[in-house]
Scaffold this active site. Structure first.
Site, PDB file in Angstrom:
ATOM      1  N   ARG A  57       0.827  -1.211   0.000  1.00  0.00           N
ATOM      2  CA  ARG A  57       0.000   0.000   0.000  1.00  0.00           C
ATOM      3  C   ARG A  57       0.856   1.255   0.000  1.00  0.00           C
ATOM      4  O   ARG A  57       0.456   2.303  -0.523  1.00  0.00           O
ATOM      5  CB  ARG A  57      -0.958   0.015   1.221  1.00  0.00           C
ATOM      6  N   TYR A 115     -16.505  16.825 -14.270  1.00  0.00           N
ATOM      7  CA  TYR A 115     -16.979  15.443 -14.205  1.00  0.00           C
ATOM      8  C   TYR A 115     -17.953  15.257 -13.027  1.00  0.00           C
ATOM      9  O   TYR A 115     -17.697  15.756 -11.921  1.00  0.00           O
ATOM     10  CB  TYR A 115     -15.746  14.550 -14.037  1.00  0.00           C
ATOM     11  N   ASP A 187      -7.663  18.341 -14.294  1.00  0.00           N
ATOM     12  CA  ASP A 187      -7.998  16.974 -14.697  1.00  0.00           C
ATOM     13  C   ASP A 187      -7.808  16.920 -16.208  1.00  0.00           C
ATOM     14  O   ASP A 187      -8.547  17.553 -16.960  1.00  0.00           O
ATOM     15  CB  ASP A 187      -9.455  16.681 -14.302  1.00  0.00           C
ATOM     16  N   LYS A 212      -9.136   5.722 -19.014  1.00  0.00           N
ATOM     17  CA  LYS A 212      -9.577   6.185 -20.328  1.00  0.00           C
ATOM     18  C   LYS A 212      -8.444   6.052 -21.357  1.00  0.00           C
ATOM     19  O   LYS A 212      -8.100   4.937 -21.708  1.00  0.00           O
ATOM     20  CB  LYS A 212     -10.101   7.622 -20.201  1.00  0.00           C
TER      21      LYS A 212
HETATM   22  C1  LIG Z   1     -13.729   8.888 -15.883  1.00  0.00           C
HETATM   23  C2  LIG Z   1     -13.327  10.219 -15.384  1.00  0.00           C
HETATM   24  C3  LIG Z   1     -12.980  10.420 -14.035  1.00  0.00           C
HETATM   25  C4  LIG Z   1     -13.077   9.319 -13.005  1.00  0.00           C
HETATM   26  O1  LIG Z   1     -12.182   8.292 -13.277  1.00  0.00           O
HETATM   27  P1  LIG Z   1     -12.411   6.781 -12.748  1.00  0.00           P
HETATM   28  O2  LIG Z   1     -11.190   6.072 -13.241  1.00  0.00           O
HETATM   29  O3  LIG Z   1     -13.684   6.293 -13.351  1.00  0.00           O
HETATM   30  O4  LIG Z   1     -12.496   6.867 -11.271  1.00  0.00           O
HETATM   31  C5  LIG Z   1     -12.569  11.681 -13.647  1.00  0.00           C
HETATM   32  N1  LIG Z   1     -12.511  12.700 -14.521  1.00  0.00           N
HETATM   33  C6  LIG Z   1     -12.850  12.552 -15.824  1.00  0.00           C
HETATM   34  C7  LIG Z   1     -12.759  13.732 -16.722  1.00  0.00           C
HETATM   35  C8  LIG Z   1     -13.270  11.318 -16.303  1.00  0.00           C
HETATM   36  O5  LIG Z   1     -13.614  11.178 -17.583  1.00  0.00           O
END
Ligand SMILES: *Cc1c(COP(=O)(O)O)cnc(C)c1O
Length: 402
Positions: A57, A115, A187, A212
């Site tokens: 961890r 998001y 982000d 993604k």
């Molecule tokens: C999918 C997404 C998240 C969250 O990510 P997870 O891996 O699903 O926790 C945060 N910000 C954006 C812009 C996203 O597309």
């Protein structure tokens, strides 16, 4: 000493050798704990006096390799000492970062278009702990400047936001955040480092859902935080206490994903541009949101901040008509799949009003600049002609069905 029993021998079976030659790919280290020759060495690793691994961890070599690789890709200029921390998901990275940077009484300024789960984290859970957030139109720097206060600890935005592909003025926001003594967190999930590297434009921290584009194949969940050593060290300390470490198997897949990220992104961005231009000409289409199109809010900003010719690979197509028209369009697609998420090799589509933004009324959607019929496409690596033909055929169906 008497001979050891079978179970003692079984659990003590040899694990070696550890190869002296450097493996070309990062191995998956599944061990949750590491053995030391002496108690002093163990203590020194825990104290950070000596570099090493003690417990998964805290640090895992495979997850650390992924975080380092992503940090190298996000760069931040030739002199930047950029660090990274890997997480179990994008939301794990975002929630840990926000918890690390705020305390009761802190204030956050965030983009209204962020998001959904980041929004609910700030608007729900964090308010319960005394962290107050103002959501603003992030394209209006004066509104951002008006919202910051002496308690503002974080300004939070996205390089590209869903589903209108709004582009943030990262250098402008960096200036406002710096004046306020706040940390600018970006982000950059929708862009990835193969399109834009926010640290080069003044961001303090970049967060990612690696689920993604970075993983890129819709088969691994993870997240990351990258930036200057001091804020990343604070995020790391919070990560150790909170516990959302990235599992080594996922880290392996995400690390491998980085290898083809620029290749995939170049292809997906080029296809998205072709797709956006082709569908925009269909008579059933009211509007196409894609920063590569002249006339989009972020076209010029993207030209200045993004790598040449890359405007991301998400395209939002809004047919004429209401929610029903959008659903008919999405349901008529044969190459693209109707699915959540984005960034994979396979093209995905989703009717925005009944899925990601289903809690919003038509009026609220329109106020957010989103048509009730909008369908978001995450463009994959298929042949562009197949995707375009599929979308045009589905749009024809949309017209004939009313
Ligand atoms: C999918 C997404 C998240 C969250 O990510 P997870 O891996 O699903 O926790 C945060 N910000 C954006 C812009 C996203 O597309």
């Amino acid at each position: 000493m008497s001979p050891q029993g079978e179970n003692t021998r079984a659990v003590g079976l040899p694990t070696g050798p550890v190869p002296a030659e450097r493996p070309v790919r990062m191995p998956v280290y599944r061990s949750t704990t590491y053995a030391f020759d002496t108690s002093q060495e163990y203590a020194d690793v825990l104290d950070g006096v000596r570099a090493g691994y003690s417990y998964a961890r805290i640090d895992n070599p495979t997850s650390e390799a992924f975080a380092r690789a992503l940090a190298a890709m996000e760069g931040g200029g030739p002199d930047a000492a950029v660090r990274g921390q890997a997480f179990a998901s994008g939301m794990a990275a975002i929630s840990t970062t926000l918890l690390a940077l705020t305390s009761a009484g802190s204030h956050v300024v965030a983009a209204r278009s962020i998001y959904g789960n980041t929004y609910s984290l700030l608007d729900g859970l964090l308010r319960r702990f005394g962290v107050d957030t103002d959501f603003v139109d992030i394209t209006d720097l004066d509104a951002v400047r008006a919202a910051v206060r002496t308690q503002t600890a974080v300004v939070f935005t996205e390089t590209l936001s869903n589903p209108t592909m709004t582009v943030s003025d990262i250098p402008g926001l960096a200036e406002v955040a710096a004046e306020a003594g706040a940390v600018l967190v970006v982000d950059s999930t929708f862009a990835s480092p193969a399109v834009c590297r926010p640290l080069e434009h003044g961001a303090d921290l970049v967060v990612h859902s690696a689920t993604k584009y970075i993983g890129g194949h819709s088969d691994a969940t993870g997240g990351a935080v990258v930036g200057r050593p001091e804020p990343v060290a604070a995020v790391r300390a919070a990560r150790i206490d909170l516990g959302p470490c990235l599992a080594p198997d996922e880290a392996f897949l995400l690390h491998r994903g980085l290898e083809t990220l620029p290749l995939r992104m170049a292809r997906q961005c080029a296809t998205a541009a072709e797709f956006a231009a082709a569908v925009a000409g269909h008579p059933a289409v009211a509007r196409v949101d894609y920063p590569g199109l002249p006339g989009h809010q972020g076209h010029e900003l993207a030209g200045a901040l993004f790598d040449a010719g890359r405007y991301g690979a998400v395209v939002t197509v809004t047919p004429r008509g209401g929610r029903a028209a959008g659903m008919v369009f999405a349901d008529g697609l044969r190459v693209a799949s109707i699915a959540a998420s984005l960034g994979g090799t396979h093209t995905l589509a989703g009717h925005v009003g009944s899925t990601t933004h289903r809690q919003l009324s038509d009026e609220a959607l329109e106020a957010a600049g989103i048509g009730p019929a909008a369908v978001r496409f995450s463009i994959g690596v298929e042949e562009p002609a197949d995707l375009i033909e599929d979308a045009l055929a589905a749009l024809d169906r949309c017209t004939s069905d009313g």
